[in-house]
Write an enzyme that holds these catalytic residues in place. Structure first.
Site: not given
Ligand code: NAD
Length: 434
Positions: A123-124
């Site tokens: 994720s980011k």
């Protein structure tokens, strides 16, 4: 608002020519993904799945500035792939944040976590802002409102943030507190990179540099270069660069060149790293450090040395300087320091490159340890953290070098192949829920 597909539609299939901007580190990363997928003969359906993010969230973040005015910021959170487990990845506060960049970084996290075989996806997140123009109160309000806007995606079982560009332990503490207030109980495992007092892990701060040290040491062994007295040049003297320099010096390496934003320094007899770290603690930058010769910044990458460690910026080793590099080993502490064209030049010159997704994976590995400790409510001593990190890094290095030999590819492609295959294997086992 939740978008269902990437703004950058992938139109490339394995075996087709790929036209990408090699100076864009994220496209460069995806070009390695494409090449590795082709080597694996990845099923086109799976290829299409892995070329798309699971989920992209765009949020508006209204906050009241200290002068009473309301300002609205834009934030993103992308969970690229969570089939192997919880989405994991940092949050950056920066004016350059875009949905495409966040998506690519989330993909990067997916491959990195799979490569070191920790049960996380990628994720980011990011908020388009200049944190230097925000007061402490404004930064806290921005962080808390952003957290509440993306709260449905967050959680120890679904998506766990960490610090990234311009975010730190304090920001993680606000995120954890906001999430816990909504849940009506304390949830430490919702973020990593927290202060130790509230569930952070010992050894997290040094983990990326420690991983780089382990990779440099093992690469020297493979290449038959004695660690004692090996000459090392390091670009970047922040968290990753300074810890790597300190640990390699402890192993007996001679740190002949170091540099940061302010200067680049060379001393053929070796720089006293403890002294240089001490200088930076007092003066913020290396500039003015007396016990070394000042050299032009770009020369740091091409000094005569055995091991070069770019640990500052992306895109610093390109087709323009790759053939001038004299190091026999490169350990990519930074994300994306080498362009694909430079890869080819380094391969032809026989330079042994330990790629970013392996070399700097120590940080996310100890983030995983932090999450495990929080969930178990039982905290490990530093020796345990470091020995478990050592095992994961050493095992991963061995798996990547074995893969590279088996398929006659460089370590970067071998790393992507291992990572993609691990994610693909879970997709095959789980099947497609319709
Ligand atoms: P940091 O901010 O602590 O340090 C960055 C260093 O790079 C500083 O010394 C800075 O002065 C230097 N620098 C900046 N611009 C420069 C320039 N133009 N020329 C030379 N030096 C320059 O950051 P960090 O946490 O050490 O991260 C460094 C790199 O490692 C980044 O690419 C980051 O994404 C990557 N990385 C960090 C971690 C981590 O756990 N910190 C984990 C994985 C990857």
């Amino acid at each position: 608002m939740t978008a269902t597909s990437s703004t950058k539609q992938p139109i490339i299939l394995p075996g087709k020519d790929i036209v990408l901007d090699e100076d864009n580190p994220f496209e460069a990363m995806m070009s390695r993904f494409d090449f590795a997928a082709e080597q694996l003969n990845l099923d086109p359906g799976l290829y299409r799945i892995l070329r798309h993010p699971d989920k992209q969230i765009i949020v508006s973040i209204p906050i009241q500035r200290d002068n009473g005015e309301i300002e609205v910021f834009t934030g993103y959170r992308v969970r690229y792939n969570a089939w192997r487990g919880t989405g994991k990845g940092g949050i950056r506060f920066d004016m350059a944040v875009t949905l495409d960049e966040v998506t690519a970084l989330a993909a990067w996290m997916t491959w990195k976590c799979a490569l070191v075989n920790i049960p996380f996806g990628g994720s980011k997140g990011g908020v388009v802002c200049d944190p230097t123009t925000l007061s402490d109160g404004e930064l806290e309000r921005l962080t808390r409102r952003y957290t509440s806007q993306i709260i449905e995606t967050l959680g120890p079982e679904s998506d766990v943030p960490a610090p990234d560009v311009n975010t730190n332990e304090r920001v993680m503490a606000w995120i954890m507190d906001t999430y816990s207030m909504h849940k009506r109980h304390t949830v430490t495992a919702v973020v990593t990179g927290k202060p130790i007092e509230m569930g952070g892990s010992l050894g997290r701060r040094e983990a990326t540099g420690r991983g780089c040290m382990i990779m440099a040491r093992d690469a020297m062994r493979v290449r038959g270069i004695p660690v004692e007295g090996a000459r090392v040049a390091i670009q970047g003297f922040g968290n990753v660069g300074s810890v790597t320099a300190t640990l390699l010096a402890e192993l007996g390496c001679r740190i002949v060149a170091i540099g940061d934003k302010s200067t680049a320094l060379y001393n053929a007899d070796g720089i006293d790293v403890v002294d240089a770290v001490n200088w930076v603690e007092h003066h913020r930058y290396l500039s003015g450090y007396p016990a070394a010769e000042v050299i032009p910044g770009p020369d740091l990458l091409t000094v005569d040395c055995d091991v070069l460690i770019p640990a500052a910026l992306e895109n610093v080793i390109t087709k323009r300087n790759a053939s001038d590099i004299r190091a026999r080993i490169i350990i990519e502490g930074a994300n994306g320091p080498t362009t694909p064209n430079a890869d080819k030049i380094l391969d032809d010159a026989g330079v042994f490159v330990v790629p970013d997704i392996l070399a700097n994976a120590g940080g996310v590995t100890v983030s995983y340890f932090e999450w495990v400790q929080d969930r178990g409510g039982y905290f490990w001593d530093l020796k345990t953290v470091n020995s478990r990190l050592e095992k994961i890094m050493v095992d991963s290095f061995r798996e990547v070098t074995t893969m590279a030999e088996q398929h006659s590819v460089n370590l970067r492609i071998a790393s992507y192949m291992l990572a993609i295959e691990r994610v693909a294997a879970v997709h095959r086992l789980r099947g497609l829920y319709a």
